[in-house]
Motif scaffolding. Structure first.
Motif, PDB file in Angstrom:
ATOM      1  N   TRP A 217       0.814  -1.206   0.000  1.00 57.18           N
ATOM      2  CA  TRP A 217       0.000   0.000   0.000  1.00 57.18           C
ATOM      3  C   TRP A 217       0.855   1.266   0.000  1.00 57.18           C
ATOM      4  O   TRP A 217       0.357   2.358  -0.322  1.00 57.18           O
TER       5      TRP A 217
ATOM      6  N   LEU B 188       0.880   3.491  -3.144  1.00 58.16           N
ATOM      7  CA  LEU B 188      -0.419   4.118  -3.390  1.00 58.16           C
ATOM      8  C   LEU B 188      -0.637   5.292  -2.441  1.00 58.16           C
ATOM      9  O   LEU B 188      -1.117   6.356  -2.852  1.00 58.16           O
TER      10      LEU B 188
ATOM     11  N   ASP C  19      -1.156   9.512  -2.971  1.00 63.60           N
ATOM     12  CA  ASP C  19      -2.470  10.040  -2.556  1.00 63.60           C
ATOM     13  C   ASP C  19      -2.324  11.478  -2.066  1.00 63.60           C
ATOM     14  O   ASP C  19      -2.506  11.783  -0.889  1.00 63.60           O
TER      15      ASP C  19
ATOM     16  N   LEU D  81      -7.626   8.527  -1.239  1.00 62.26           N
ATOM     17  CA  LEU D  81      -7.504   7.143  -0.775  1.00 62.26           C
ATOM     18  C   LEU D  81      -7.673   7.060   0.735  1.00 62.26           C
ATOM     19  O   LEU D  81      -8.376   6.179   1.249  1.00 62.26           O
TER      20      LEU D  81
ATOM     21  N   ARG E  22     -11.593  -3.901  -6.377  1.00 62.25           N
ATOM     22  CA  ARG E  22     -11.459  -2.813  -7.344  1.00 62.25           C
ATOM     23  C   ARG E  22     -12.778  -2.048  -7.471  1.00 62.25           C
ATOM     24  O   ARG E  22     -12.809  -0.810  -7.438  1.00 62.25           O
TER      25      ARG E  22
ATOM     26  N   PHE F 299     -11.901   0.751  -4.376  1.00 63.17           N
ATOM     27  CA  PHE F 299     -11.291   1.819  -5.173  1.00 63.17           C
ATOM     28  C   PHE F 299     -12.311   2.512  -6.060  1.00 63.17           C
ATOM     29  O   PHE F 299     -12.156   3.693  -6.400  1.00 63.17           O
TER      30      PHE F 299
ATOM     31  N   THR G 260      -9.259   7.291  -7.133  1.00 60.45           N
ATOM     32  CA  THR G 260      -8.640   6.067  -6.621  1.00 60.45           C
ATOM     33  C   THR G 260      -8.774   4.923  -7.622  1.00 60.45           C
ATOM     34  O   THR G 260      -7.893   4.066  -7.704  1.00 60.45           O
ATOM     35  N   LEU G 261      -9.846   4.908  -8.374  1.00 58.25           N
ATOM     36  CA  LEU G 261      -9.995   3.879  -9.403  1.00 58.25           C
ATOM     37  C   LEU G 261      -8.905   4.039 -10.454  1.00 58.25           C
ATOM     38  O   LEU G 261      -8.308   3.051 -10.911  1.00 58.25           O
TER      39      LEU G 261
ATOM     40  N   VAL H 102      -5.348   2.698  -9.446  1.00 55.41           N
ATOM     41  CA  VAL H 102      -5.030   1.269  -9.556  1.00 55.41           C
ATOM     42  C   VAL H 102      -5.308   0.727 -10.953  1.00 55.41           C
ATOM     43  O   VAL H 102      -5.378  -0.489 -11.149  1.00 55.41           O
TER      44      VAL H 102
ATOM     45  N   ILE I  96      -4.158  -6.258  -6.969  1.00 51.97           N
ATOM     46  CA  ILE I  96      -5.023  -5.630  -5.953  1.00 51.97           C
ATOM     47  C   ILE I  96      -5.243  -6.593  -4.791  1.00 51.97           C
ATOM     48  O   ILE I  96      -5.237  -6.186  -3.620  1.00 51.97           O
TER      49      ILE I  96
END
Length: 905
Positions: free
Chosen positions: A312, A315, A319, A324, A348, A352, A358-359, A362, A370
């Motif tokens: 994580w 990610l 952010d 996120l 997903r 997310f 956020t979609l 990823v 994921i």
């Protein structure tokens, strides 16, 4: 750290209540700059200054003890694990497999035998990484230079601990095959039970909630021993592994303020936050990690949250606008559970997919990528860093809130599902999936047997396993059965001031006799320093305030104030080296403190003798679960129930008057209980207990009830010591040789009513009565039951006689027992009264109430008049008296024959 983007897309900037977004950005940019240039500590200081200024200007601010739903430790602040991650991962996999195999194999046995043996797979599955880090890098065994760490293991994870011990060569395959099959002596206990595995488990942690409570007082007791110079405990830690569902138990949170107040930086709670209890989510509509953070941070603990694994980190680094983190915070635990019960595509879409940003974040990741976004508790690097920070923290206890997946690795058989906790059977397909997921080298043709797996001794895995434990001093868990030291108990005549008759005109209570005994013991140079008086704010009630100045009250801060009663002889004296443990109005805490001292011979290799005195009504009734756990832990010490009996604490009423604690004490096999009447009995029993628990190191503890009623003490009759310990002796033979004979039995305060009844029977009815003191109907019953069992199993041998039968065998007439306890207390010896003898029992069945003692004893039908009536009725039943005499006695003594049974009154 960068400033807010120009489009003001940050969470703060999007707040519709923000009337000046530009000003908001300037403030947040300034804070970000401080964090980047001067660090989080400086930023924290500035924020505290701003908040304090706001408070001083009467700005009402809602308080929150919570931080964001992210890891407390930033990636660049993590201590790096020195271990070999690949080898540790393989070892964890083998232990996971063996733990699963142990449970599943046990539950495939004897399908026609009426049910399952039970057991748990999912708890250790979620804890394996956390246990691995501790065993490999942090938990010291007792060795030269280290007293050893103390582990309160989460009870349902015991299969995983057995699996590790099997790998270490401490347990055999035969023992694993006998998991939860203990009757034949080859098996392993269901949960941590020192009684059943005395050289293995340190502490019992089921019933749940007792582990956290006992761990707090255990950590405090280590500080106490160190402060008093009895043992060096400076580098020892107490680790308590707990479930997030377990934290609902009142006892789990009940003493967390004590830990903070006492600055127990030797205490670490590890809460396995798999978000699920037996039936379903712990907080489906909330967030248990945030809830616990608020409670513990608010109580003064150091809180470390480990929520997200290393995958994580990239990610979260991207952010920038907090999208996120907002989803992480907004997602409820019930939804998190659903995520882990499904797959990457589900995450997903449902996680997310809540925000286009956020979609997009990823979009480059596959569903498999994921799915590999692990929770923090399954990331060995993150767990190591959290542990490292916890052991280095000073001045506060630490709690680690570590997020995991219930049933991690079980797949469709239970991973993240409501049924995970109860899962104990896997079909062959699930076993194969488990093997494949963790790469266990077992071929397909052996899978149906679910064989245990253990690498050869010369493999890198096994050499690493043993090397890590050697570096930490040895293997854990491990329990010491006896202390190495020998401490002599002073002879009985040392306490002659308690054994001798009181001077003419002097009256004392058995509570005062106990205090005199304790005071004398404290003067003994060898054993005196090992006595641990424990009080729950009742020292003055029991006349123990004189000990304040004599030995002091332990306080890690000493005494920084001048006590109000400083000019008094018995002023309230707190001291860093104080010997008394004053727990306040806190019976559960007092008992947990007593347990820590009562098991010190094992945990610290130091014999300690705790004396915990309390109102007897607030003993076994209130802390019975802890008393049972003390038996499991093989505790040694004295519990003293003051102002005992249903009619002795006369003014306090229903909630204070105890008529059943001896019944409850009798349910604990290694609790030896007494209800003495006289000072000499108290001295003999206490001395006997010291000999058994200190010199002989027997795994028993004593419960002794004490009285607040003053009367003259007759002194000891030489030669009765052994009979006192066994439970009964002839106190007062009848002074007349003529007339019908009866035997009167009594204990505690009501024995004196039997003595008065002896005089009434002789003066009013010409009946000759012998009076027997019975300090323990419980011990008499156990002796009788033991003799009866022997006779049952040895039918062709000469039968053994119970001690009751031996004592009463040469006497004549019916037997009448009266106590200040329920009839069931004295009823226990009915089978052992000599055959053909009538036995009548008086007792205090029913709720207590306030009144004078004489009125209460009349109400419960246990006083001298009722004893006389019972004796006459027994004689009448035997044909030795006329029924009319019984009716005459009822009238003579003003007894209301038609009043309500006190059981229901």
């Amino acid at each position: 750290m960068s400033a807010l983007p120009d489009d003001q897309s940050g969470a703060a900037a999007r707040d519709p209540q923000d009337s000046d977004r530009q000003e908001t950005r300037e403030w947040t940019d300034a804070l970000a700059a401080v964090i980047e240039s001067e660090g989080p500590e400086r930023a924290h200081f500035l924020l505290e200054q701003l908040l304090e200024t706001a408070r001083q200007n009467s700005i009402d601010m809602p308080f929150s003890a919570n931080t964001g739903y992210v890891n407390t430790i930033e990636p660049d602040q993590e201590a790096r694990t020195p271990g070999n991650n690949d080898i540790e991962e393989r070892l964890r996999a083998y232990m996971r497999w063996n733990a699963m195999a142990m449970v599943v194999k046990a539950n495939r046995l004897h399908p026609a035998d009426g049910g399952d043996l039970g057991g748990h797979i999912s708890s250790f599955a979620s804890l394996a990484t956390m246990f691995g880090a501790g065993f490999n890098h942090f938990w010291h065994a007792e060795s030269e230079g280290h007293g050893g760490d103390l582990l309160y293991i989460q009870g349902h994870s015991s299969p995983g601990i057995y699996a590790r011990a099997f790998m270490e060569g401490r347990l055999t395959e035969e023992q694993l095959l006998n998991f939860r099959q203990e009757v034949a002596g080859k098996g392993l206990s269901s949960y941590p039970h020192p009684k059943l595995m005395p050289e293995f488990w340190q502490f019992p942690t089921v019933s749940m909630g007792l582990g956290p409570l006992m761990a707090i007082y255990q950590a405090r007791f280590l500080k106490y021993l160190h402060a008093r110079g009895i043992a060096d405990t400076a580098n020892r830690k107490v680790w308590a592994f707990l479930g997030d569902g377990e934290m609902d138990e009142v006892e789990s949170l009940g003493a967390i303020g004590v830990a903070a107040r006492e600055k127990l930086d030797n205490l670490i709670f590890v809460v396995n936050c798999n978000l699920q209890r037996l039936d379903g989510p712990v907080r489906g509509n909330g967030k248990i990690i945030q809830e616990l953070e608020g409670e513990f941070r608010g109580a003064g603990w150091n809180v470390i949250k480990l929520i997200w694994g290393s995958y994580w980190d990239p990610l979260l680094a991207r952010d920038k606008d907090g999208a996120l983190k907002k989803i992480m915070m907004d997602t409820l635990d019930g939804d998190y559970q659903a995520m882990k019960a499904n797959d990457g595509a589900f995450v997903r879409k449902n996680f997310f997919g809540r925000d286009p940003k956020t979609l997009e974040m990823v979009s480059h990741m596959s569903d498999e990528d994921i799915w590999r976004l692990q929770r923090g508790g399954h990331d060995p690097q993150k767990v190591y860093a959290a542990y490292d920070a916890a052991v280095k923290h000073k001045g506060q206890p630490t709690i680690l809130l570590i997020k995991t997946v219930k049933g991690f690795g079980m797949g469709k058989a239970g991973e993240g599902k409501n049924t995970a906790h109860q899962a104990k059977k896997l079909i062959d397909e699930d076993v194969k999936t488990f093997r494949d997921r963790f790469n266990i080298p077992i071929p397909d043709d052996q899978l149906a047997d679910i064989p245990f797996y253990k690498p050869a001794d010369n493999t890198p895995e096994m050499q690493y396993l043993h090397a890590r434990r050697k570096a930490l001093g040895g293997y854990l868990p491990h329990r010491r059965v006896k202390a190495d030291e020998q401490i002599p108990v002073p002879p009985l005549d040392t306490f002659k001031a308690v054994l001798e008759p009181t001077a003419e005109g002097r009256e004392i209570s058995t509570t005062q006799a106990y205090v005199r005994f304790l005071t004398t013991l404290l003067r003994d140079k060898e054993l005196g320093p090992r006595a641990v008086p424990i009080l729950v704010d009742e020292a003055r009630t029991f006349g123990m305030e004189g000990l304040f100045r004599q030995i002091g009250i332990y306080s890690q801060d000493g005494q920084k104030y001048t006590p109000q009663d400083r000019d008094q002889v018995s002023y309230y004296k707190e001291d860093k080296g104080g010997q008394i443990l004053q727990e306040g109005i806190n019976e559960a805490g007092g008992m947990a403190s007593w347990i820590a001292a009562a098991t010190s011979y094992s945990t610290n290799n130091r014999i300690m003798v705790p004396f915990y005195v309390y109102y007897s009504m607030f003993g076994f009734q209130r802390i019975g679960d802890l008393a049972w756990a003390a038996g499991d832990m093989q505790a040694r010490g004295f519990l003293l129930g003051g102002t005992s009996g249903r009619t002795t604490l006369n003014g306090e009423g229903l909630q204070h008057e105890d008529g059943h604690s001896h019944i409850l004490a009798g349910t604990i096999p290694n609790c030896v209980s007494y209800d003495p009447t006289f000072a000499h009995e108290v001295a003999v029993i206490l001395h006997h207990g010291l000999v058994r628990m200190v010199e002989k190191q027997e795994n028993i503890y004593f419960y002794i009830t004490l009285l607040n009623e003053n009367y003259a003490m007759p002194g000891i009759q030489q030669g009765t010591e052994e009979q006192i310990i066994k439970g009964m002796y002839l106190l007062a033979p009848s002074k007349q040789a003529q007339g019908a004979k009866v035997q009167l039995l009594g204990s505690g305060t009501i024995l004196r009513e039997s003595l008065a009844a002896q005089e009434l029977l002789a003066a009013d009815w010409g009946v000759s009565a012998d009076v027997w003191s019975c300090p323990s109907f419980n011990e008499l019953a156990r002796d009788g039951q033991d003799a009866d069992r022997w006779n049952l199993l040895h039918p062709t041998d000469a039968p053994r006689a119970s001690f009751v039968e031996q004592q009463l065998g040469k006497s004549e007439g019916p037997v009448v027992a009266s106590t200040d306890y329920m009839k069931a207390y004295a009823e226990q010896i009915r089978p052992f009264v000599p055959k053909g003898r009538t036995y009548r029992v008086l007792g205090t069945d029913g709720y207590g109430r306030s009144d004078f003692r004489s009125e209460l004893r009349k109400h419960f039908e246990i006083d001298r008049h009722y004893i006389v009536v019972a004796a006459l009725k027994a004689l009448a039943d035997d044909g030795k008296a006329k029924p009319a005499q019984v009716a005459e006695a009822i009238k003579k003594y003003g007894i209301d024959a038609d009043k309500t049974n006190p059981l229901y009154a």
